[in-house]
Motif scaffolding. Structure first.
Motif, PDB file in Angstrom:
ATOM      1  N   THR A 192       0.865  -1.180   0.000  1.00  0.00           N
ATOM      2  CA  THR A 192       0.000   0.000   0.000  1.00  0.00           C
ATOM      3  C   THR A 192       0.900   1.227   0.000  1.00  0.00           C
ATOM      4  O   THR A 192       1.766   1.363   0.872  1.00  0.00           O
ATOM      5  N   TRP A 193       0.732   2.091  -0.974  1.00  0.00           N
ATOM      6  CA  TRP A 193       1.570   3.281  -1.083  1.00  0.00           C
ATOM      7  C   TRP A 193       1.522   4.078   0.226  1.00  0.00           C
ATOM      8  O   TRP A 193       0.453   4.346   0.765  1.00  0.00           O
ATOM      9  N   ASP A 194       2.691   4.403   0.722  1.00  0.00           N
ATOM     10  CA  ASP A 194       2.825   5.108   1.988  1.00  0.00           C
ATOM     11  C   ASP A 194       3.338   6.509   1.666  1.00  0.00           C
ATOM     12  O   ASP A 194       4.527   6.717   1.470  1.00  0.00           O
ATOM     13  N   SER A 195       2.422   7.430   1.571  1.00  0.00           N
ATOM     14  CA  SER A 195       2.765   8.782   1.120  1.00  0.00           C
ATOM     15  C   SER A 195       3.796   9.422   2.037  1.00  0.00           C
ATOM     16  O   SER A 195       3.638   9.429   3.255  1.00  0.00           O
ATOM     17  N   GLY A 196       4.838   9.922   1.428  1.00  0.00           N
ATOM     18  CA  GLY A 196       5.913  10.525   2.203  1.00  0.00           C
ATOM     19  C   GLY A 196       6.993   9.541   2.586  1.00  0.00           C
ATOM     20  O   GLY A 196       8.077   9.941   2.992  1.00  0.00           O
ATOM     21  N   SER A 197       6.705   8.259   2.471  1.00  0.00           N
ATOM     22  CA  SER A 197       7.695   7.249   2.845  1.00  0.00           C
ATOM     23  C   SER A 197       8.080   6.350   1.669  1.00  0.00           C
ATOM     24  O   SER A 197       9.260   6.084   1.450  1.00  0.00           O
ATOM     25  N   SER A 198       7.098   5.874   0.920  1.00  0.00           N
ATOM     26  CA  SER A 198       7.401   4.985  -0.201  1.00  0.00           C
ATOM     27  C   SER A 198       8.389   5.648  -1.156  1.00  0.00           C
ATOM     28  O   SER A 198       8.235   6.811  -1.516  1.00  0.00           O
ATOM     29  N   GLY A 199       9.386   4.892  -1.553  1.00  0.00           N
ATOM     30  CA  GLY A 199      10.337   5.351  -2.555  1.00  0.00           C
ATOM     31  C   GLY A 199      11.468   6.203  -2.045  1.00  0.00           C
ATOM     32  O   GLY A 199      12.494   6.313  -2.699  1.00  0.00           O
ATOM     33  N   SER A 200      11.288   6.822  -0.894  1.00  0.00           N
ATOM     34  CA  SER A 200      12.294   7.752  -0.379  1.00  0.00           C
ATOM     35  C   SER A 200      13.070   7.198   0.811  1.00  0.00           C
ATOM     36  O   SER A 200      13.740   7.943   1.514  1.00  0.00           O
ATOM     37  N   HIS A 201      12.926   5.906   1.044  1.00  0.00           N
ATOM     38  CA  HIS A 201      13.607   5.263   2.167  1.00  0.00           C
ATOM     39  C   HIS A 201      14.156   3.908   1.749  1.00  0.00           C
ATOM     40  O   HIS A 201      13.702   3.313   0.779  1.00  0.00           O
ATOM     41  N   LEU A 202      15.062   3.416   2.526  1.00  0.00           N
ATOM     42  CA  LEU A 202      15.462   2.027   2.374  1.00  0.00           C
ATOM     43  C   LEU A 202      14.382   1.142   2.993  1.00  0.00           C
ATOM     44  O   LEU A 202      13.601   1.580   3.830  1.00  0.00           O
ATOM     45  N   ASP A 203      14.358  -0.090   2.550  1.00  0.00           N
ATOM     46  CA  ASP A 203      13.237  -0.968   2.853  1.00  0.00           C
ATOM     47  C   ASP A 203      13.309  -1.494   4.286  1.00  0.00           C
ATOM     48  O   ASP A 203      14.022  -2.448   4.586  1.00  0.00           O
ATOM     49  N   THR A 204      12.517  -0.842   5.131  1.00  0.00           N
ATOM     50  CA  THR A 204      12.476  -1.208   6.538  1.00  0.00           C
ATOM     51  C   THR A 204      12.145  -2.680   6.747  1.00  0.00           C
ATOM     52  O   THR A 204      12.653  -3.317   7.666  1.00  0.00           O
ATOM     53  N   ASP A 205      11.276  -3.193   5.895  1.00  0.00           N
ATOM     54  CA  ASP A 205      10.792  -4.557   6.095  1.00  0.00           C
ATOM     55  C   ASP A 205      11.809  -5.602   5.636  1.00  0.00           C
ATOM     56  O   ASP A 205      11.671  -6.782   5.948  1.00  0.00           O
TER      57      ASP A 205
END
Ligand SMILES: [Zn+2]
Length: 346
Positions: A258-271
């Protein structure tokens, strides 16, 4: 055309929350990029809290800036002015920081950098809006308890770690690709546009998502942007320095289903980068696994690679936290920063 959005929030599992009007200049003889903070909180509030509390908060932020300045090294010279607000009350947001974007359309390509990055790379003369702040930092002291320095009590979050994370966004660790695949300049997927330096290396398993005409492949974006955990289906970062630091492999970006506005794409993959199963935990994961206490305070090799890839090719020696000189309202004082190794999860 002005773009100014506050996009980057760092959120963790909910933890019960923690010099008036002064401008604090972080000064470090090793660093040529200087961060200047304008604390706009009312007297007694936020970063202007009375007594040692406010002073320690300001010192913690300065220590984070000192770390980043040290990483950038002496090849860069700039004065970065950030407006700091410590009275954010948006429940789930710990903190955020962002660069202002005042530059004119730079032409199709990957030159759409914020004021902060433009100044670090080009010096103060490259400031597209010299009379205005270059960006902002916001903290939520109402809903979370923060340890501003290193004297952690149960339940307290690491202000310095979070500040390093947020300031890293402000210097350009950020994608400008919208959920739709469009650009921040209003161009839809499939249309050439201007993108952030970071976006040059946003990829899926087949390679970069923005082609040589600077148009984004919308169909592939729609799959990878919500591709989920790990390096197979989700977004990747394929810059050469980041890959070199990652065993030759692209780095997984945070791209939950689910697209996480403000987080998706701009971070390394926490999961994916959990610190377990042979992976490391990164400063620029979208959330920290460390709910309280001392958190990461240094970049990983992957993150240093990403900073080089996005344009900071002259990164200096990575400093050890040492001591920083703080100047507040004309009074100088030395705050010794604790020397500690990075805390890793089991
Ligand atoms: Zn973030």
């Amino acid at each position: 055309m002005i773009r100014n959005f506050v996009r980057f929030s760092r959120q963790v599992a909910a933890i019960v929350a923690v010099g008036v009007g002064a401008t604090l200049a972080q000064t470090d003889s090793r660093a040529a990029v200087m961060f200047h903070f304008d604390f706009i909180d009312a007297p007694g509030a936020g970063f202007n809290a009375a007594g040692s509390l406010g002073a320690d908060r300001r010192a913690g932020l300065a220590q984070a800036a000192d770390y980043i300045s040290g990483v950038l090294g002496s090849a860069y010279t700039a004065n970065i002015y950030l407006t700091v607000n410590g009275t954010v009350t948006a429940d789930t947001t710990l903190a955020n920081a962002s660069s202002n974007f005042n530059a004119a359309f730079p032409g199709n390509g990957f030159g759409s950098a914020g004021d902060v990055m433009l100044k670090i790379l080009g010096g103060d003369a490259a400031d597209p809006a010299p009379a205005t702040p270059d960006g902002e930092v916001n903290y939520n002291f109402e809903d979370f308890d923060w340890e501003p320095l290193s004297d952690f009590q149960p339940g307290e979050l690491d202000l310095i770690s979070t500040a390093i994370h947020e300031l890293t966004h402000a210097i350009g660790f950020a994608s400008d690709i919208l959920q739709t695949g469009g650009s921040a300049w209003g161009d839809p997927a499939g249309t050439p546009s201007a993108w952030s330096p970071f976006d040059e290396f946003v990829a899926d398993a087949s390679g970069a998502l923005i082609d040589g005409t600077f148009a984004l492949d919308g169909a592939r974006w729609d799959v990878a942007s919500v591709g989920g955990t790990g390096p197979v289906n989700g977004l990747l970062f394929n810059g050469p320095n980041a890959m070199a630091a990652n065993g030759g492999n692209p780095v997984a970006l945070y791209s939950p289903t689910t697209w996480d506005s403000g987080s998706s794409g701009s971070h390394l993959d926490t999961d994916y980068y959990t610190g377990m199963n042979g992976t490391i935990e990164n400063m620029m994961n979208h959330a920290s696994s460390i709910g309280e206490g001392l958190d990461l305070r240094t970049y990983t090799a992957i993150e240093l690679g990403i900073l080089r890839d996005i344009g900071y090719t002259q990164l200096g020696m990575v400093p050890e936290p040492a001591s920083i000189l703080l100047t507040l309202a004309g009074v100088a004082c030395i705050h010794a920063a604790a020397r500690r190794s990075r805390q890793r999860r089991a």
